[in-house]
Design an enzyme around this catalytic site. Sequence first.
Site, PDB file in Angstrom:
ATOM      1  N   ASP A 156      47.691  28.135   8.459  1.00 51.83           N
ATOM      2  CA  ASP A 156      47.911  26.716   8.368  1.00 51.83           C
ATOM      3  C   ASP A 156      49.013  26.400   7.391  1.00 51.83           C
ATOM      4  O   ASP A 156      49.635  27.271   6.866  1.00 51.83           O
ATOM      5  CB  ASP A 156      46.619  25.962   8.030  1.00 51.83           C
ATOM      6  CG  ASP A 156      45.983  26.453   6.814  1.00 51.83           C
ATOM      7  OD1 ASP A 156      44.771  26.420   6.745  1.00 51.83           O
ATOM      8  OD2 ASP A 156      46.709  26.874   5.940  1.00 51.83           O
TER       9      ASP A 156
ATOM     10  N   SER B  38      45.508  23.876   4.052  1.00 50.99           N
ATOM     11  CA  SER B  38      46.902  24.008   4.441  1.00 50.99           C
ATOM     12  C   SER B  38      46.986  24.677   5.803  1.00 50.99           C
ATOM     13  O   SER B  38      46.205  25.578   6.093  1.00 50.99           O
ATOM     14  CB  SER B  38      47.673  24.849   3.421  1.00 50.99           C
ATOM     15  OG  SER B  38      48.973  25.134   3.892  1.00 50.99           O
TER      16      SER B  38
END
Length: 750
Positions: free
Chosen positions: A15, A317
Amino acid sequence: MPLLQSYIAPPLARDIALAMRSFIQDFTNRAVFCLGAFLASTSLLSDGSQTTMGIAAVNAQTQYLLGLGIGDITGPVVETNMMGYASLAQTDTGLYMRQRSRAWIVADSSNSSNRVVMINADIAMGDTGIRRSIVANLSATYPDLYNNANIALISTHQHSGVGGYLENLLPQITSLGYVKETADAIVAGTVKAVLMAHDSLAPGTLSVGNATVVDGNRNRSPSAYLANPADERALYEYDQDKDLSLLKFDDADGNARGFLSFFAVHGTSLYENNTLVSGDNKGMAAYLYEAMEQPDVMPGNNTFVAGFTQSNVGDTSPNTLGAYCESPGESYDGMLCEFNTSTCGGATEDCHGRGPAFEISDFASNMIIAQLQVDGAQAIMNGTASTAPIEGNVRAVHTYLNMTWHTFTLPNGTTVQTCPPAMGYSFAGGTTDGPGAFDFTQGDNSSQPQNPFWEIVKGAITPFPDAEQVACQDPKPVILNTGYAHTPYNWSPGTVDIQMFRIGQFVMLIMPGELTTMSGRRMRNAIRTQLIANGIVGDDAYVVIAGPANTYAHYVATQEEYGVQRYEGASTIFGQWTLDAYIDKYGSLVSYLADNATGAQPPSDEAPPDLTGEAISLRTGVVFDSAPLFKSFGDVVADVQSSYTSGETVFAQFIGANPRNNFRLEQTFLSVDQDVDGAWTMVRSDSHPSTTYNWTRVDTITGTSNVDITWTIEDGTPAGTYRIQYFGDAKAIGGTITPFVGTSSNFTVS
């Protein structure tokens, strides 16, 4: 009942994270704003993960009245700062994909006035002023149905959308003040989506399920997560929530009409240097799913509505490869960033998170993170993962809470209080998704005086914190004392929305900030316990978090994470007891969700002030457009080739005009047309990820500009004859705006 999990672990999945920023040029900061709406499950497993296991089967599932809608909220796609990274340099130059609001209405079939409206908007965060306008519009149209209690404005927390729409001053700084055009577009498109949902209300059923998306996110502040108690961490397999939870909407015949899913991953797949407006990974996921369900329908005209909402997004993230030093010429170039501070050679600027397709492009990474969420949702929708029916009444509760010096009692009997808003030094350090600048770093909780230069600067920007504020915010060293900054109007919110929805045994905690992973877990567990203890729901309770919604009050870290003072702790503006204050307040309101609740709302603090009347803007409007001598708007500057094959990119350039003249809401700036039996048929618009629209000002004095349009031909595109069209609107010196069309030469695809 089987464990409701389907493991989605494609070869690529990482991510990318939030991109908050620190100070910019004139010593202001660049904030980043995130949180999300996370749907967590109900019964806790021995490892602390949540599933829907244990939801009791029902003999006759309750039928609800269900409505779904979608609306275009794309504001000015050029000459406007983008929202999320809070970077002054990130000014939009065009469009990759339109921003949209999606809406879901659930009403009791026996008493349809008991209803809730869930809005999932492709924006960075909810906002008090935006929500106020949406509520006013809807309550004016249907005064007996829609009100301040039953409407939730939730964001996808994407960082590639048009900015300037938030009411408070701090997030307006990089957009040069308030951008009314952006706010108006969001309100108009969102109201349209809700009215569409209202008009589509029909009997139906609901069910809930969850799938595990292993590779879709990463913790960007793992050192802060490790500060949480070891025995608590041992309950969970990951330092991120990996469950994607989904509320499925079926019609009375069992046909799927859409869904609202919740998964925690920042909308920062597209990096800070991107200047094309987009919905990032969640907007892309919605497009992909809706296009899969209705492939012959142009985006925005679909009736199947796919929602990918945020959850406890704070420390997540999409940069799943990790954070690396991008420091050419330095010995640490290409190495992982320092673990505790996310620095490279002692500085933050070169530490960047990498998405799963880092070596290709951030747009490729964006597609991967989106597809992972699509795969998780599809597993639930198609029955690969188990689902459980939802049954029971619909209830909503809302109140305002002034978080400035809010005093309450902890479960152990200790009286504590929250603080006036303030940002810490590590806020200016940014994150691995959007590093800060100067000499700020994450993890700065020093009680010693900071850099003397910045001590002077911070006092010039906001008032110095007094001893009471310093003590309250401890161990956060304050760099922006925004709770005391009211010139020209409030820099940060002091009052937040507290809101919960109940649909049967399914309960949504609609949060005004970005909860970290562990904050979200504690919040869900605490409120679920209270719901059961008070007899509101049974052991089959399914509690989820959605946000950042309604008001943007930055982050919510645990007390332990707050002590570490990474970005999330430094951005927990109300101090170390913020999470506990929310748990206390939300818990105190569970009785309003009971079956016998009258609909009356709890006592409330005063609503936040309407700041739009005081808003300032330093942006200049469009003065005029003109075409070069002996040329006309829409004339082709660079034409297409005569033929292409799949995988190639078609390019055309036109004499343009400023797209701020007409946002073309529910329309398009471009089309790819195919000749079908002698008639031109639009097959692609500016809402497709295969097209891009770029606007470039050629000369400010003469008002000339060009527009570049591209189309990357997808595999499987039918052979035939095509053309590209550009739709523009030119503003004359007198102010008259005139539409025009530019058309490329024909070309073939083979």
